[in-house]
Design a protein around this motif. Structure first.
Motif, PDB file in Angstrom:
ATOM      1  N   ALA A 193       0.832  -1.200   0.000  1.00  0.00           N
ATOM      2  CA  ALA A 193       0.000   0.000   0.000  1.00  0.00           C
ATOM      3  C   ALA A 193       0.867   1.251   0.000  1.00  0.00           C
ATOM      4  N   PHE A 194       1.955   1.225   0.782  1.00  0.00           N
ATOM      5  CA  PHE A 194       2.830   2.394   0.813  1.00  0.00           C
ATOM      6  C   PHE A 194       3.553   2.581  -0.507  1.00  0.00           C
ATOM      7  N   ARG A 195       4.094   1.512  -1.051  1.00  0.00           N
ATOM      8  CA  ARG A 195       4.895   1.637  -2.265  1.00  0.00           C
ATOM      9  C   ARG A 195       4.074   2.148  -3.438  1.00  0.00           C
ATOM     10  N   THR A 196       2.786   1.875  -3.445  1.00  0.00           N
ATOM     11  CA  THR A 196       1.954   2.403  -4.531  1.00  0.00           C
ATOM     12  C   THR A 196       1.830   3.919  -4.450  1.00  0.00           C
ATOM     13  N   THR A 197       1.998   4.489  -3.243  1.00  0.00           N
ATOM     14  CA  THR A 197       1.929   5.950  -3.100  1.00  0.00           C
ATOM     15  C   THR A 197       3.231   6.618  -3.518  1.00  0.00           C
ATOM     16  N   VAL A 198       4.323   5.853  -3.525  1.00  0.00           N
ATOM     17  CA  VAL A 198       5.640   6.395  -3.906  1.00  0.00           C
ATOM     18  C   VAL A 198       6.288   5.436  -4.899  1.00  0.00           C
ATOM     19  N   PRO A 199       5.718   5.293  -6.091  1.00  0.00           N
ATOM     20  CA  PRO A 199       6.240   4.292  -7.036  1.00  0.00           C
ATOM     21  C   PRO A 199       7.685   4.546  -7.450  1.00  0.00           C
ATOM     22  N   ASP A 200       8.140   5.797  -7.398  1.00  0.00           N
ATOM     23  CA  ASP A 200       9.508   6.097  -7.816  1.00  0.00           C
ATOM     24  C   ASP A 200      10.560   5.581  -6.840  1.00  0.00           C
ATOM     25  N   LEU A 201      10.149   5.180  -5.647  1.00  0.00           N
ATOM     26  CA  LEU A 201      11.122   4.603  -4.708  1.00  0.00           C
ATOM     27  C   LEU A 201      11.718   3.310  -5.255  1.00  0.00           C
ATOM     28  N   ASP A 202      10.895   2.537  -5.916  1.00  0.00           N
ATOM     29  CA  ASP A 202      11.367   1.313  -6.587  1.00  0.00           C
ATOM     30  C   ASP A 202      12.132   0.392  -5.640  1.00  0.00           C
ATOM     31  N   GLY A 203      11.629   0.265  -4.396  1.00  0.00           N
ATOM     32  CA  GLY A 203      12.218  -0.694  -3.461  1.00  0.00           C
ATOM     33  C   GLY A 203      13.444  -0.208  -2.727  1.00  0.00           C
ATOM     34  N   ARG A 204      13.883   1.043  -2.946  1.00  0.00           N
ATOM     35  CA  ARG A 204      15.097   1.530  -2.295  1.00  0.00           C
ATOM     36  C   ARG A 204      14.840   1.872  -0.835  1.00  0.00           C
ATOM     37  N   PRO A 205      15.886   1.831   0.007  1.00  0.00           N
ATOM     38  CA  PRO A 205      15.726   2.242   1.411  1.00  0.00           C
ATOM     39  C   PRO A 205      15.445   3.730   1.510  1.00  0.00           C
ATOM     40  N   TYR A 206      14.832   4.143   2.641  1.00  0.00           N
ATOM     41  CA  TYR A 206      14.461   5.546   2.786  1.00  0.00           C
ATOM     42  C   TYR A 206      14.379   5.933   4.255  1.00  0.00           C
ATOM     43  N   LEU A 207      14.565   7.219   4.511  1.00  0.00           N
ATOM     44  CA  LEU A 207      14.273   7.835   5.788  1.00  0.00           C
ATOM     45  C   LEU A 207      12.877   8.437   5.703  1.00  0.00           C
ATOM     46  N   GLY A 237      28.655   5.816   2.550  1.00  0.00           N
ATOM     47  CA  GLY A 237      27.911   4.820   1.789  1.00  0.00           C
ATOM     48  C   GLY A 237      26.772   5.486   1.030  1.00  0.00           C
ATOM     49  N   LYS A 238      25.879   4.674   0.510  1.00  0.00           N
ATOM     50  CA  LYS A 238      24.767   5.210  -0.272  1.00  0.00           C
ATOM     51  C   LYS A 238      23.754   5.871   0.645  1.00  0.00           C
ATOM     52  N   VAL A 239      23.366   7.090   0.310  1.00  0.00           N
ATOM     53  CA  VAL A 239      22.392   7.836   1.098  1.00  0.00           C
ATOM     54  C   VAL A 239      20.992   7.361   0.723  1.00  0.00           C
ATOM     55  N   PRO A 240      20.168   6.975   1.703  1.00  0.00           N
ATOM     56  CA  PRO A 240      18.812   6.522   1.376  1.00  0.00           C
ATOM     57  C   PRO A 240      17.965   7.667   0.854  1.00  0.00           C
ATOM     58  N   ALA A 241      16.861   7.323   0.227  1.00  0.00           N
ATOM     59  CA  ALA A 241      15.897   8.323  -0.205  1.00  0.00           C
ATOM     60  C   ALA A 241      15.256   8.974   1.021  1.00  0.00           C
ATOM     61  N   LEU A 242      14.532  10.057   0.781  1.00  0.00           N
ATOM     62  CA  LEU A 242      13.843  10.777   1.857  1.00  0.00           C
ATOM     63  C   LEU A 242      12.375  10.905   1.478  1.00  0.00           C
ATOM     64  N   VAL A 243      11.509  10.389   2.335  1.00  0.00           N
ATOM     65  CA  VAL A 243      10.067  10.492   2.131  1.00  0.00           C
ATOM     66  C   VAL A 243       9.517  11.500   3.133  1.00  0.00           C
ATOM     67  N   ILE A 244       8.876  12.559   2.632  1.00  0.00           N
ATOM     68  CA  ILE A 244       8.260  13.581   3.469  1.00  0.00           C
ATOM     69  C   ILE A 244       6.754  13.462   3.302  1.00  0.00           C
ATOM     70  N   HIS A 269      10.673  12.564  -1.819  1.00  0.00           N
ATOM     71  CA  HIS A 269       9.325  12.218  -2.289  1.00  0.00           C
ATOM     72  C   HIS A 269       8.274  12.788  -1.338  1.00  0.00           C
ATOM     73  N   PHE A 270       7.225  13.369  -1.910  1.00  0.00           N
ATOM     74  CA  PHE A 270       6.111  13.949  -1.157  1.00  0.00           C
ATOM     75  C   PHE A 270       4.824  13.203  -1.515  1.00  0.00           C
ATOM     76  N   PRO A 271       4.519  12.105  -0.829  1.00  0.00           N
ATOM     77  CA  PRO A 271       3.325  11.330  -1.190  1.00  0.00           C
ATOM     78  C   PRO A 271       2.016  11.903  -0.662  1.00  0.00           C
ATOM     79  N   GLY A 272       2.059  12.995   0.109  1.00  0.00           N
ATOM     80  CA  GLY A 272       0.855  13.512   0.742  1.00  0.00           C
ATOM     81  C   GLY A 272       0.603  12.831   2.076  1.00  0.00           C
ATOM     82  N   MET A 273      -0.562  13.073   2.630  1.00  0.00           N
ATOM     83  CA  MET A 273      -0.911  12.474   3.916  1.00  0.00           C
ATOM     84  C   MET A 273      -1.147  10.978   3.752  1.00  0.00           C
ATOM     85  N   LEU A 274      -0.555  10.189   4.614  1.00  0.00           N
ATOM     86  CA  LEU A 274      -0.721   8.736   4.577  1.00  0.00           C
ATOM     87  C   LEU A 274      -1.597   8.292   5.751  1.00  0.00           C
TER      88      LEU A 274
END
Length: 386
Positions: A193-207, A237-244, A269-274
């Motif tokens: 459900a979360f990944r559908t709101t942020v499809p560009d994450l493509d499985g990458r780690p995130y803060l 190392g690799k910096v994770p993505a950031l979800v706001i 990434h700004f997926p809006g209110m979850l």
């Protein structure tokens, strides 16, 4: 009771079920339209008396409702200050006290951080601070003085509330703590459900930042710090993505989206209110939760992250930061660009074994300090004092 409004309505939803298990029934009166449920099936009575109007949130129906119904309750809790509802409760109690043929309920105020000195001291709030000073002199000092007690979510909030306004003369100050409902057990459908709101994450780690996107939350600090870390990531190392994650319907939220675009932050990434499954998927899936807030009387989302076993990266303006840090579940820093960058760098420099240990300690911290049942017991004891 709109969840987009922030913590107080979520705190009410967290506390009422636990109070019920202790034999205390609760009802809510609020200034929502009669047909507004916000997609939530609350398991308690909500009296929606119609939308309020203006900056003071005036409601013509509130005082008549209170005059007709207050005497049917043992206690009244005023959640929050600076709006018409606190005046209306105090006014209704004063008018009802003229008739001694019935008992009046006790009245308690729960400010939810609204007496924090930050609101009076921050330069961006100068006009609001002046407005609050006048409202304090005309209304709120009497609300505080006439209440049977003022209830606080933590000791730091209680102490800070003494600073910004005088005269400040509560009859009692009580730290009742705060409980946060246990999240549902992890289910793979949450992640989907979360990944559908942020499809560009493509499985990458995130803060994860999950809160209102508001100036006091330090989103601008987070974006600047993230930019700096990306530009100087050698050895990290690799910096994770950031979800706001948070409502995007405010001017400030739109400014932050544009700010991220101007900084060319393609991995923010700004997926809006979850909510629901997507919200819990965001919590369970993140590497860590981050909130560099300028002011946070408690921080429900911080504790929700702990309950999902996630370490938290927070400013030292989150009033419960010291307890969480002492439990080994947090890094904390000042609410400055340098402090926020230090938070990110501290996390990125932490090895995997230490991260796993912090995750374990995060869940232990939640279970030891923030379970709803314990907070409900303290709350009920406070309002049932003779």
């Amino acid at each position: 009771m709109n969840p987009a409004a922030g913590g107080p309505c979520q705190g009410i939803r967290n506390s009422i079920p636990s109070l019920l298990t202790l034999g205390c029934e609760s009802e809510v009166v609020c200034m929502d339209a009669p047909n507004e449920t916000f997609g939530m099936d609350d398991p308690f009575i909500v009296h929606r008396i119609g939308r309020s109007r203006g900056p003071w949130a005036y409601s013509s129906g509130l005082l008549p409702w209170l005059m007709q119904n207050l005497t049917g309750y043992d206690a009244v809790i005023i959640h929050g200050l600076w709006l018409y509802h606190s005046y209306a409760v105090t006014r209704a109690i004063k008018k009802l006290s003229q008739d001694r043929s019935f008992a009046l309920p006790k009245v308690f105020v729960m400010p939810h951080g609204m007496l924090d000195p930050w609101f009076q001291r921050d330069p961006s709030r100068r006009l609001k601070a002046i407005r609050n000073w006048f409202v304090w002199k005309l209304v709120e000092q009497r609300v505080i003085a006439r209440a049977d007690a003022v209830l606080y979510t933590c000791q730091k909030e209680l102490e800070l509330a003494r600073e910004p306004f005088q005269p400040y003369r509560p009859q009692q100050e009580i730290n009742v703590g705060y409980g946060v409902a246990k999240p549902p057990e992890f289910d793979p459908c949450f992640d989907a459900a979360f990944r559908t709101t942020v499809p560009d994450l493509d499985g990458r780690p995130y803060l994860l930042f999950l809160s209102r996107i508001h100036p006091k939350k330090g989103v601008d600090l987070l974006l600047r710090a993230y930019t700096s870390v990306l530009s100087r990531a050698n050895g990290l190392g690799k910096v994770p993505a950031l979800v706001i994650a948070g409502p995007l319907d405010s001017d400030y939220a739109r400014q932050m989206q544009q700010f991220a675009a101007d900084l060319k932050l393609s991995d923010v990434h700004f997926p809006g209110m979850l909510s629901g499954d997507a919200k819990w998927g965001a919590f369970y899936g993140c590497d860590a939760f981050v909130l560099p807030s300028h002011q946070e009387n408690f921080g429900i989302a911080v504790v929700e992250a702990l309950a999902c076993g996630k370490p938290v990266l927070i400013s030292n303006q989150v009033n419960i930061y010291n307890d969480i840090e002492s439990d080994g579940a947090a890094y904390s820093e000042t609410d400055t660009p340098e402090g926020t960058e230090s938070l990110l760098r501290a996390w990125l420099s932490t090895n995997e074994a230490s991260r796993q240990a912090m995750s374990t300690k995060a869940l232990e911290c939640y279970q030891a300090r923030y379970l709803p049942a314990a907070a409900a017991g303290k709350f009920l004891q406070a309002i049932d004092r003779e």
